[in-house]
Motif scaffolding. Sequence first.
Motif, mmCIF file in Angstrom:
data_model
loop_
_atom_site.group_PDB
_atom_site.id
_atom_site.type_symbol
_atom_site.label_atom_id
_atom_site.label_comp_id
_atom_site.label_asym_id
_atom_site.label_seq_id
_atom_site.Cartn_x
_atom_site.Cartn_y
_atom_site.Cartn_z
ATOM 1 N N ASP A 23 -9.491 -7.168 8.641
ATOM 2 C CA ASP A 23 -9.120 -7.572 7.561
ATOM 3 C C ASP A 23 -9.656 -6.916 6.131
ATOM 4 O O ASP A 23 -11.074 -7.161 6.784
ATOM 5 C CB ASP A 23 -8.426 -8.733 7.000
ATOM 6 C CG ASP A 23 -7.156 -8.965 7.899
ATOM 7 O OD1 ASP A 23 -6.001 -7.961 8.197
ATOM 8 O OD2 ASP A 23 -7.705 -10.002 9.200
ATOM 9 N N SER A 196 -1.311 -0.140 -2.005
ATOM 10 C CA SER A 196 0.274 -1.022 -2.240
ATOM 11 C C SER A 196 -0.360 -1.793 -3.708
ATOM 12 O O SER A 196 0.733 -2.227 -3.798
ATOM 13 C CB SER A 196 0.107 -1.904 -1.012
ATOM 14 O OG SER A 196 -1.277 -2.680 -0.609
ATOM 15 N N TYR A 220 -0.075 1.418 6.470
ATOM 16 C CA TYR A 220 0.333 0.108 5.493
ATOM 17 C C TYR A 220 1.361 0.439 4.234
ATOM 18 O O TYR A 220 1.955 0.330 3.502
ATOM 19 C CB TYR A 220 -0.642 -0.427 5.237
ATOM 20 C CG TYR A 220 -0.515 -2.448 4.575
ATOM 21 C CD1 TYR A 220 0.239 -3.227 5.284
ATOM 22 C CD2 TYR A 220 -0.380 -1.984 3.261
ATOM 23 C CE1 TYR A 220 0.091 -4.305 4.755
ATOM 24 C CE2 TYR A 220 -0.106 -3.252 2.936
ATOM 25 C CZ TYR A 220 0.252 -4.599 3.406
ATOM 26 O OH TYR A 220 0.406 -5.586 2.664
ATOM 27 N N THR A 221 0.905 1.597 3.317
ATOM 28 C CA THR A 221 1.409 2.124 2.469
ATOM 29 C C THR A 221 2.316 2.430 1.882
ATOM 30 O O THR A 221 3.334 1.557 1.399
ATOM 31 C CB THR A 221 -0.021 2.565 1.621
ATOM 32 O OG1 THR A 221 -1.284 1.843 1.253
ATOM 33 C CG2 THR A 221 0.513 3.111 -0.239
ATOM 34 N N GLU A 223 4.255 1.994 4.642
ATOM 35 C CA GLU A 223 5.559 0.808 4.502
ATOM 36 C C GLU A 223 5.680 0.407 3.645
ATOM 37 O O GLU A 223 7.072 0.103 3.771
ATOM 38 C CB GLU A 223 5.085 0.117 5.651
ATOM 39 C CG GLU A 223 6.424 -1.212 6.717
ATOM 40 C CD GLU A 223 7.465 0.184 6.660
ATOM 41 O OE1 GLU A 223 8.419 -0.004 6.832
ATOM 42 O OE2 GLU A 223 7.130 0.902 7.689
#
Length: 271
Positions: A23, A196, A220-221, A223
């Motif tokens: 992370d 994001s 991730y962005t 989604e």
Amino acid sequence: MLAPFMKTALRATLRGVTNDPTDPSVDLLKSTAIPLMKKFGLEGEGLDIKVVKRGMAPGGGGEVVFTCPVRRTVRPVLFTDPGKIKRIRGVAYSVRVSPQMANRIVDSARSVLNQCLPDIYIHTDHMKGANSGKSPGFGLTLVAETLTGCFLSAEMSSTPQGQGDPVLPEDLGRDCAKLLLEEIYRGGCVDSSNQSLALLFMTLGQQDVSKALLGPLSPYTIEFLRHIRDFFQIMFKMETQKASEDEMKGGDKVLMTCVGVGYSNINKTIK
């Protein structure tokens, strides 16, 4: 993402793992997400992340204090010019291992980055005793700042205790420096871990046009954009900007444009 829209200013003490290989770490958020929030007019006395204790995976034991003021509205932004890199800053941290580890990381990271620019300052942070959490480990966070005030970052941390092959500090420093160069090559005004966050604040901005130039979108962005479409009915206009070879501007970029929903924080009383 939620802190600026609370009823009262937030002061949260978070405990657990502060740095792990998967992370974005606390150092990364402190050096990239906080300046990004300031661009949207979410600044104030209290906006800060303070690392009180470090906690490496898997044991954790870290402690972080996050303070954030509340804002009524988010201002629209135009981030279209990333600018050239002017300096690189970083933190090499080590807990429950020899303090020399951090110095070895710094030397190997500088051996790569010094070929590109001279203004590099990597701070070593060795926490000991009660502030060092429950697991041993070390790592490096690097941030490149551009002339227009954009921040691009990369980080690596050592393999958690008992989970796979150990990593040498020299290799970690070298790999992290290469990751930073990769992030600079991808470019844009916001690095891939904060795309994001920037898109969310653009969506929540005043009913005006916001534009941001991003590097290639992370999974991730992508989604996250679908969630924005579902919840806010906001669709971004995306224009791909091909990078020409002679300009030395790195990879292909995406220009994201949207009109904000004009969200205002109804909890914040008008004085």
